[in-house]
Structure formats: structure tokens, C-alpha cells
Design a protein around this motif. Sequence first.
Motif, PDB file in Angstrom:
ATOM      1  N   GLU A 185      -2.262  -5.485   6.467  1.00 38.59           N
ATOM      2  CA  GLU A 185      -1.306  -6.010   7.437  1.00 38.59           C
ATOM      3  C   GLU A 185      -0.786  -4.819   8.229  1.00 38.59           C
ATOM      4  N   VAL A 186      -1.170  -4.740   9.498  1.00 38.06           N
ATOM      5  CA  VAL A 186      -0.659  -3.690  10.366  1.00 38.06           C
ATOM      6  C   VAL A 186       0.670  -4.209  10.906  1.00 38.06           C
ATOM      7  N   VAL A 187       1.752  -3.564  10.536  1.00 36.29           N
ATOM      8  CA  VAL A 187       3.101  -4.036  10.848  1.00 36.29           C
ATOM      9  C   VAL A 187       3.249  -4.253  12.353  1.00 36.29           C
ATOM     10  N   GLY A 188       3.615  -5.474  12.714  1.00 38.27           N
ATOM     11  CA  GLY A 188       3.836  -5.830  14.105  1.00 38.27           C
ATOM     12  C   GLY A 188       2.581  -6.139  14.895  1.00 38.27           C
ATOM     13  N   GLU A 189       1.419  -6.075  14.250  1.00 36.26           N
ATOM     14  CA  GLU A 189       0.167  -6.275  14.984  1.00 36.26           C
ATOM     15  C   GLU A 189      -0.777  -7.280  14.349  1.00 36.26           C
ATOM     16  N   ALA A 219      -0.881   6.825  11.249  1.00 40.01           N
ATOM     17  CA  ALA A 219      -0.485   5.691  10.415  1.00 40.01           C
ATOM     18  C   ALA A 219      -0.345   6.122   8.963  1.00 40.01           C
ATOM     19  N   THR A 220       0.403   5.300   8.216  1.00 41.29           N
ATOM     20  CA  THR A 220       0.520   5.507   6.777  1.00 41.29           C
ATOM     21  C   THR A 220       0.359   4.162   6.082  1.00 41.29           C
ATOM     22  N   VAL A 221      -0.072   4.193   4.846  1.00 40.29           N
ATOM     23  CA  VAL A 221      -0.293   2.973   4.073  1.00 40.29           C
ATOM     24  C   VAL A 221       0.870   2.788   3.104  1.00 40.29           C
ATOM     25  N   LEU A 222       1.344   1.546   3.021  1.00 36.10           N
ATOM     26  CA  LEU A 222       2.409   1.184   2.095  1.00 36.10           C
ATOM     27  C   LEU A 222       1.853   0.217   1.059  1.00 36.10           C
ATOM     28  N   VAL A 223       2.136   0.491  -0.203  1.00 38.31           N
ATOM     29  CA  VAL A 223       1.788  -0.412  -1.299  1.00 38.31           C
ATOM     30  C   VAL A 223       3.099  -0.805  -1.963  1.00 38.31           C
ATOM     31  N   ASP A 224       3.389  -2.073  -1.983  1.00 44.10           N
ATOM     32  CA  ASP A 224       4.659  -2.580  -2.517  1.00 44.10           C
ATOM     33  C   ASP A 224       5.855  -1.896  -1.851  1.00 44.10           C
ATOM     34  N   GLY A 225       5.723  -1.626  -0.543  1.00 40.60           N
ATOM     35  CA  GLY A 225       6.814  -1.050   0.233  1.00 40.60           C
ATOM     36  C   GLY A 225       6.971   0.448   0.117  1.00 40.60           C
ATOM     37  N   VAL A 250       1.911   5.678   0.205  1.00 37.78           N
ATOM     38  CA  VAL A 250       0.988   6.271  -0.767  1.00 37.78           C
ATOM     39  C   VAL A 250       0.268   7.453  -0.125  1.00 37.78           C
ATOM     40  N   PRO A 251      -0.101   8.469  -0.908  1.00 38.82           N
ATOM     41  CA  PRO A 251      -0.830   9.623  -0.362  1.00 38.82           C
ATOM     42  C   PRO A 251      -2.186   9.195   0.181  1.00 38.82           C
ATOM     43  N   GLU A 252      -2.587   9.824   1.277  1.00 41.49           N
ATOM     44  CA  GLU A 252      -3.870   9.462   1.886  1.00 41.49           C
ATOM     45  C   GLU A 252      -5.061   9.808   1.004  1.00 41.49           C
ATOM     46  N   ASP A 253      -4.899  10.738   0.054  1.00 44.40           N
ATOM     47  CA  ASP A 253      -6.015  11.110  -0.810  1.00 44.40           C
ATOM     48  C   ASP A 253      -6.034  10.341  -2.137  1.00 44.40           C
ATOM     49  N   ALA A 254      -5.102   9.402  -2.296  1.00 46.95           N
ATOM     50  CA  ALA A 254      -5.077   8.580  -3.513  1.00 46.95           C
ATOM     51  C   ALA A 254      -6.142   7.478  -3.405  1.00 46.95           C
ATOM     52  N   PRO A 255      -6.759   7.115  -4.537  1.00 44.06           N
ATOM     53  CA  PRO A 255      -7.772   6.051  -4.495  1.00 44.06           C
ATOM     54  C   PRO A 255      -7.132   4.687  -4.243  1.00 44.06           C
ATOM     55  N   VAL A 256      -7.848   3.849  -3.486  1.00 50.26           N
ATOM     56  CA  VAL A 256      -7.377   2.490  -3.222  1.00 50.26           C
ATOM     57  C   VAL A 256      -7.441   1.708  -4.530  1.00 50.26           C
ATOM     58  N   GLU A 257      -6.292   1.152  -4.931  1.00 54.92           N
ATOM     59  CA  GLU A 257      -6.226   0.436  -6.207  1.00 54.92           C
ATOM     60  C   GLU A 257      -5.676  -0.970  -6.050  1.00 54.92           C
ATOM     61  N   THR A 258      -5.628  -1.479  -4.830  1.00 49.18           N
ATOM     62  CA  THR A 258      -5.107  -2.811  -4.582  1.00 49.18           C
ATOM     63  C   THR A 258      -5.920  -3.476  -3.483  1.00 49.18           C
ATOM     64  N   ASP A 259      -5.832  -4.788  -3.390  1.00 44.38           N
ATOM     65  CA  ASP A 259      -6.597  -5.488  -2.357  1.00 44.38           C
ATOM     66  C   ASP A 259      -5.723  -5.947  -1.187  1.00 44.38           C
ATOM     67  N   ARG A 260      -4.462  -5.499  -1.163  1.00 41.64           N
ATOM     68  CA  ARG A 260      -3.553  -5.885  -0.083  1.00 41.64           C
ATOM     69  C   ARG A 260      -2.572  -4.742   0.167  1.00 41.64           C
ATOM     70  N   VAL A 261      -2.514  -4.292   1.435  1.00 44.38           N
ATOM     71  CA  VAL A 261      -1.618  -3.197   1.810  1.00 44.38           C
ATOM     72  C   VAL A 261      -0.952  -3.513   3.148  1.00 44.38           C
ATOM     73  N   ARG A 262       0.098  -2.764   3.440  1.00 45.47           N
ATOM     74  CA  ARG A 262       0.710  -2.791   4.771  1.00 45.47           C
ATOM     75  C   ARG A 262       0.446  -1.431   5.398  1.00 45.47           C
ATOM     76  N   VAL A 263       0.131  -1.437   6.669  1.00 48.51           N
ATOM     77  CA  VAL A 263      -0.127  -0.201   7.403  1.00 48.51           C
ATOM     78  C   VAL A 263       0.954  -0.069   8.463  1.00 48.51           C
ATOM     79  N   LEU A 264       1.631   1.062   8.439  1.00 47.59           N
ATOM     80  CA  LEU A 264       2.704   1.325   9.383  1.00 47.59           C
ATOM     81  C   LEU A 264       2.221   2.376  10.361  1.00 47.59           C
TER      82      LEU A 264
END
Length: 69
Positions: free
Chosen positions: A6-10, A37-43, A46-60
Motif C-alpha cells: 500500500e503506497v500511502v496516498g496512492e 521511500a521507506t517501508v513500514l511493517v505494522d506502522g 524497517v531497514p532496507e537490508d532486512a529480509p522481507v518477512e511479511t506479505d503486506r506492507v505500507r510504503v511511505l
Amino acid sequence: MEVTCEVVGEGSETVAVESDATYGDLIEALDYSLHEATVLVDGTPVPEDAPVETDRVRVLRLIKGGRWD
């Protein structure tokens, strides 16, 4: 792996990434730069070098286009 972003506002977009992808890879798959941009998990950002561990994120998006007057 498919991640709904979910890209916030878009709106939302589903992106396919490799199983060993990082959140930085996810940002680039959305055609944004890591500085834009930055990725938010549960608000929480998260660091850009961290592995993706969820199937739903918000992108700010931190930077958007505009005019300099």
C-alpha cells in the motif's frame, strides 16, 4: 513471494519478489529509489537490508516530484 504494497496516498500494488528479497528490493520493484521511500511493517519503518518477512506492507514516499520556484 507476492507482497501487497500500500503506497500511502496512492493505492495498492502486488509485487512479486524472490524469497530472499530485502525491503530495499521491494522498494526498487515499485520503481522508487531507496532515498525516495521507506517501508513500514505494522506502522514501524524497517531497514532496507532486512529480509522481507511479511506479505503486506505500507510504503511511505519521502520525496515527491514538484516545482522549485
